[in-house]
Motif scaffolding. Structure first.
Motif, PDB file in Angstrom:
ATOM      1  N   HIS A   8       0.761  -1.188  -0.076  1.00 43.43           N
ATOM      2  CA  HIS A   8      -0.016   0.131   0.000  1.00 43.43           C
ATOM      3  C   HIS A   8       1.017   1.188  -0.059  1.00 43.43           C
ATOM      4  CE1 HIS A   8      -3.749   2.307   0.646  1.00 43.43           C
ATOM      5  NE2 HIS A   8      -3.016   2.849   1.608  1.00 43.43           N
ATOM      6  N   VAL A  11       2.370   1.973  -3.517  1.00 41.30           N
ATOM      7  CA  VAL A  11       1.307   2.676  -4.144  1.00 41.30           C
ATOM      8  C   VAL A  11       1.161   3.840  -4.124  1.00 41.30           C
ATOM      9  CG1 VAL A  11      -1.236   2.375  -4.938  1.00 41.30           C
ATOM     10  CG2 VAL A  11       0.178   0.368  -4.719  1.00 41.30           C
ATOM     11  N   ILE A  12       1.070   4.441  -2.868  1.00 43.81           N
ATOM     12  CA  ILE A  12       0.769   5.757  -2.419  1.00 43.81           C
ATOM     13  C   ILE A  12       2.227   6.428  -2.894  1.00 43.81           C
ATOM     14  CG2 ILE A  12       0.901   7.552  -0.406  1.00 43.81           C
ATOM     15  CD1 ILE A  12      -0.500   5.164   1.191  1.00 43.81           C
ATOM     16  N   CYS A  13       3.412   5.859  -2.644  1.00 43.98           N
ATOM     17  CA  CYS A  13       4.484   6.654  -3.334  1.00 43.98           C
ATOM     18  C   CYS A  13       4.459   6.764  -4.760  1.00 43.98           C
ATOM     19  CB  CYS A  13       5.840   5.880  -2.845  1.00 43.98           C
ATOM     20  SG  CYS A  13       6.124   5.893  -1.267  1.00 43.98           S
ATOM     21  N   GLN A  14       3.986   5.813  -5.579  1.00 44.59           N
ATOM     22  CA  GLN A  14       4.022   5.827  -6.757  1.00 44.59           C
ATOM     23  C   GLN A  14       2.905   6.689  -7.554  1.00 44.59           C
ATOM     24  OE1 GLN A  14       3.475   1.549  -7.666  1.00 44.59           O
ATOM     25  NE2 GLN A  14       5.670   1.508  -8.571  1.00 44.59           N
ATOM     26  N   THR A  15       1.769   6.773  -6.901  1.00 44.71           N
ATOM     27  CA  THR A  15       0.677   7.518  -7.473  1.00 44.71           C
ATOM     28  C   THR A  15       0.685   8.983  -6.891  1.00 44.71           C
ATOM     29  OG1 THR A  15      -0.589   6.773  -5.681  1.00 44.71           O
ATOM     30  CG2 THR A  15      -0.872   5.788  -7.641  1.00 44.71           C
ATOM     31  N   THR A  16       1.228   9.470  -5.898  1.00 43.80           N
ATOM     32  CA  THR A  16       0.976  10.643  -5.026  1.00 43.80           C
ATOM     33  C   THR A  16       2.531  11.240  -4.811  1.00 43.80           C
ATOM     34  OG1 THR A  16       1.250  10.235  -2.738  1.00 43.80           O
ATOM     35  CG2 THR A  16      -1.086   9.871  -4.068  1.00 43.80           C
ATOM     36  N   ASP A  18       3.868  10.768  -2.171  1.00 48.80           N
ATOM     37  CA  ASP A  18       3.673  11.361  -0.811  1.00 48.80           C
ATOM     38  C   ASP A  18       4.984  10.980   0.184  1.00 48.80           C
ATOM     39  OD1 ASP A  18       3.358  11.158   2.201  1.00 48.80           O
ATOM     40  OD2 ASP A  18       0.986  11.306   1.717  1.00 48.80           O
ATOM     41  N   LYS A  62       8.227   4.982  -9.148  1.00 53.30           N
ATOM     42  CA  LYS A  62       7.327   4.589 -10.233  1.00 53.30           C
ATOM     43  C   LYS A  62       7.770   3.521 -11.156  1.00 53.30           C
ATOM     44  CE  LYS A  62       5.103   9.136 -10.525  1.00 53.30           C
ATOM     45  NZ  LYS A  62       4.641  10.025 -11.088  1.00 53.30           N
TER      46      LYS A  62
END
Length: 175
Positions: A8, A11-16, A18, A62
């Protein structure tokens, strides 16, 4: 974030992008990464390599596709950083030792400017493109990809020119 799974957080790092998710992700792997490096390197330069690994991983998160474990991907980055540091250190150590021994042999005074003159002569013996690639790689510590983009030449050519430059300097070292 502390309760989120590794997957999870990725995914957060890849999409946002953050940074809090990124920090949590790497905090979970920090000790294991340092242990991995320690078993391969001893204690030398571990903190520098870990720092470079985190920077590269953050910039390339990413590109992580999940086909391998995250730790495998992370350790590969760390190992590549180790190899890059080793290459940089070895070429500069050889050049520095040669220039210092030559200057000590040739000069009775403490004229350190001769070391820089010798360095300049070694680099001037290279072709123009070899000089550029060598300086970007060895002095400015750019990656092969960065050099390719800066000089607008193919990545394979960067690797070839750098290899040629190192070999030419090594041959001159042996003469």
């Amino acid at each position: 974030m502390k309760n989120a799974s590794t997957e999870h957080l990725i995914v957060i790092c890849q999409t946002t992008g953050d940074q809090h998710a990124f920090n949590e992700l790497f905090a979970r792997h920090d000790q294991a990464l340092k242990l991995f490096l320690y078993h391969r390197l001893g204690s030398d330069n571990i903190d520098d390599i870990v720092q470079e690994t985190y920077v590269k991983a953050f910039l390339k998160i990413k590109q992580f596709d999940g086909k391998s474990k995250f730790t495998t991907w992370l350790y590969r980055i760390a190992f590549n950083e180790f190899l890059q540091l080793k290459r940089k250190t070895s070429i500069f150590t050889r050049l520095k030792e040669r220039w210092q021994s030559d200057s000590e042999r040739l000069l009775s005074s403490k004229d350190s400017s001769s070391i820089y003159i010798d360095a300049q002569r070694e680099i001037e013996r290279l072709s123009s493109i070899q000089q550029q690639v060598f300086v970007y790689a060895e002095l400015y510590e750019h990656s092969h990809t960065e050099i390719s983009e800066l000089l607008k030449i193919p990545l394979g050519s960067v690797k070839t020119y750098l290899k040629q430059a190192r070999e030419q300097i090594r041959v001159q070292d042996d003469v």
